[in-house]
Each structure stands twice: as structure tokens, then as C-alpha cells.
Scaffold this motif. Structure first.
Motif, PDB file in Angstrom:
ATOM      1  N   UNK A  27      -2.960  17.663  10.191  1.00  0.00           N
ATOM      2  CA  UNK A  27      -2.484  16.281  10.276  1.00  0.00           C
ATOM      3  C   UNK A  27      -3.508  15.398  10.970  1.00  0.00           C
ATOM      4  N   UNK A  28      -4.069  15.884  12.093  1.00  0.00           N
ATOM      5  CA  UNK A  28      -5.076  15.104  12.808  1.00  0.00           C
ATOM      6  C   UNK A  28      -6.273  14.812  11.902  1.00  0.00           C
ATOM      7  N   UNK A  29      -6.737  15.810  11.175  1.00  0.00           N
ATOM      8  CA  UNK A  29      -7.885  15.603  10.285  1.00  0.00           C
ATOM      9  C   UNK A  29      -7.537  14.699   9.115  1.00  0.00           C
ATOM     10  N   UNK A  30      -6.310  14.832   8.589  1.00  0.00           N
ATOM     11  CA  UNK A  30      -5.902  13.981   7.474  1.00  0.00           C
ATOM     12  C   UNK A  30      -5.817  12.518   7.879  1.00  0.00           C
ATOM     13  N   UNK A  31      -5.563  12.285   9.172  1.00  0.00           N
ATOM     14  CA  UNK A  31      -5.475  10.911   9.677  1.00  0.00           C
ATOM     15  C   UNK A  31      -6.815  10.376  10.163  1.00  0.00           C
ATOM     16  N   UNK A  32      -7.853  11.210  10.117  1.00  0.00           N
ATOM     17  CA  UNK A  32      -9.129  10.773  10.692  1.00  0.00           C
ATOM     18  C   UNK A  32     -10.312  11.222   9.836  1.00  0.00           C
ATOM     19  N   UNK A  33     -11.095  12.148  10.360  1.00  0.00           N
ATOM     20  CA  UNK A  33     -12.381  12.452   9.755  1.00  0.00           C
ATOM     21  C   UNK A  33     -12.288  13.356   8.538  1.00  0.00           C
TER      22      UNK A  33
END
Length: 261
Positions: free
Chosen positions: A23-29
Motif C-alpha cells: 500500500x505504501x509503495x502503491x501510494x508513492x514510489x
């Protein structure tokens, strides 16, 4: 003879960390990596050599309307840091917080001193590498900034440089390596994942952007493991980007060796 097979069930925290990381990666880099790939496909399928195409890093969002442009610039910088706030929240829920990855002010002088040394090494070699791969036709012409000559230009460029540094080093090095380690990844696999991710979201610049940033990613992971802090990496990255953005603003069109797109 009866043979019983056993399945090793994933720990509940493993499932949580895995989904959380995605989720963190999908929302960012991670999303930036997909965007960069699409952009690169568009560039290589467009008529003309890559070096004759430009990739602008910080551009005007409202040409001819400086106050509206400033509002968009501030919004873009602030919203880009939202994933860092999410990571801070997730680490706080672990009862460790950002100090667990060395992103705090407890050793600011130490972090800055090492960051300056890293920036001097990476910055000079990175510029030489970029000029070489662009001349060879493997890279677009990188235009660090195309902002109008207004009073807020330099402050916005510096803020954008700091934002890039905080976002990338906190997520791609500190957070990602922590989570991959908790999920049982080997140090080599985690290093490769971090370096590949860093390279992927620079692919819009061309093959040089991909390879050069993967090498930088390997160096940064090794330094992080040696020092246990992302602070020096944030300082180094912020200095590299500040010199690139402000240096381009000052030198573009005035020196023959700097491509302007």
C-alpha cells in the motif's frame, strides 16, 4: 506408509507488513515506477533520438500566473510528503517511530557532515555519467527546472530538492529495508529490491536514469547498513538535487557543456 505434509502458515504480522508495504509503495514510489515506465515507452516510440527529447523535473504548473503557480508548487511538495507521514504513523504503531531508521535530529551535525561527503562523490560522478549516456543516445535531456524568474523560484527549488530526498530515502531505504528484513528477505535480495525500485521511478529519464540511480541505490543501502541512519542519505540527496536545480537555473544557456533541451 502415510506421509503427512505440513504447511507453514504466515504469521499475522507478516501478512500485515506485506500488505502495508504494498500500500505504501502503491501510494508513492511504486506508482511512480509504473508512471516512469509508461513515460519511457512513450519516449522510445516517439520519432527522434532520446537525447532530443526533454524530461523536466520541476516545471511551471500555471504559466503566466505566478501566484497560482506558487500555490500548485507548494501543494505538489506537501502532498508528495504524505506517504512519509504514513510511514511515520506506521512506525509509531510499532512503538519505534522514525528514529528507528535514523531520521531524526539527534545527530544532525554527524548526518550533515557525512551527507556532504557523499554528495560530493555521487554528484560529480553522476553528472559525468549523465553527460556520457546522453551523448551515447541512451538518455533524454534532463531539464532540472523550467520555472519562471520570480521571487519564489529558488526557495521552491530547494524545497523540492528536500522533498525528493526525504520521500525517497525514508521509503526506499529506511522503511523498505526494515519491512523486507522483518519479512525474512535476505540482505542481498532486499538491497536488490531497493536499488531496482530507485532505478524504476527514474526510467522516464532513459536507460541512464535507470542504471545510474540503481548504482546510487546500492551505494546508499550499503551506507545505511554501515551507519544505521537515513539522515546522512537525506542530507546527501537534498544537496545533490539542490545543486542540480539551482545550478541549472544559474548556468543554463551560459555554459556550453550543459544540455538545455
Amino acid at each position: 506408509m502415510h506421509t503427512q505434509s505440513y504447511e507453514v502458515e504466515a504469521r499475522p504480522e507478516d501478512r500485515t507488513w506485506r500488505s502495508e508495504t504494498l500500500i505504501v509503495l502503491a501510494l508513492s514510489l511504486g506508482a511512480s515506477g509504473v508512471s516512469a515506465l509508461i513515460s519511457f515507452v512513450g519516449s522510445v516510440t516517439r520519432p527522434g533520438a532520446l537525447k532530443n527529447q526533454a524530461a523536466t523535473l520541476v516545471g511551471s504548473q500555471a504559466p503566466g500566473r505566478p501566484w497560482l503557480d506558487l500555490a500548485w508548487q507548494v501543494f505538489a511538495i506537501a502532498s508528495a510528503l504524505a506517504p512519509v507521514a504514513l510511514v511515520a504513523h506506521l512506525l509509531a504503531r510499532e512503538r519505534v517511530g522514525l528514529p528507528a531508521i535514523g531520521f531524526d535530529l539527534s545527530r544532525k551535525g554527524w548526518d550533515l557532515a557525512r551527507g556532504v561527503l557523499v554528495a560530493a562523490f555521487i554528484g560529480g560522478s553522476g553528472l559525468a555519467f549523465y553527460l556520457g549516456v546522453r551523448a551515447a543516445g541512451f538518455n533524454l535531456t534532463v531539464v532540472p527546472e523550467s520555472l519562471p524568474d520570480v521571487w519564489w523560484k529558488i526557495p521552491v527549488l530547494i524545497a523540492a530538492a528536500v522533498q525528493n530526498a526525504v520521500l525517497e530515502e525514508v521509503i526506499v531505504v529506511g522503511y523498505l529495508l526494515r519491512r523486507l528484513g522483518q519479512l525474512g528477505w535476505t540482505p542481498t535480495a532486499a538491497l536488490a529490491a531497493s536499488a531496482l525500485l530507485r532505478g524504476s521511478y527514474h526510467l522516464y529519464q532513459g536507460i541512464g536514469g535507470l542504471v545510474g540511480n540503481m548504482v546510487m541505490g546500492i551505494v546508499f543501502v550499503l551506507l545505511y547498513r554501515r551507519w544505521g541512519r537515513v539522515g546522512p542519505l537525506v542530507a546527501a540527496h537534498a544537496l545533490i538535487d539542490t545543486v542540480a536545480f539551482v545550478g541549472y537555473a544559474v548556468l543554463a544557456g551560459k555554459v556550453g557543456w550543459l544540455p538545455t533541451g
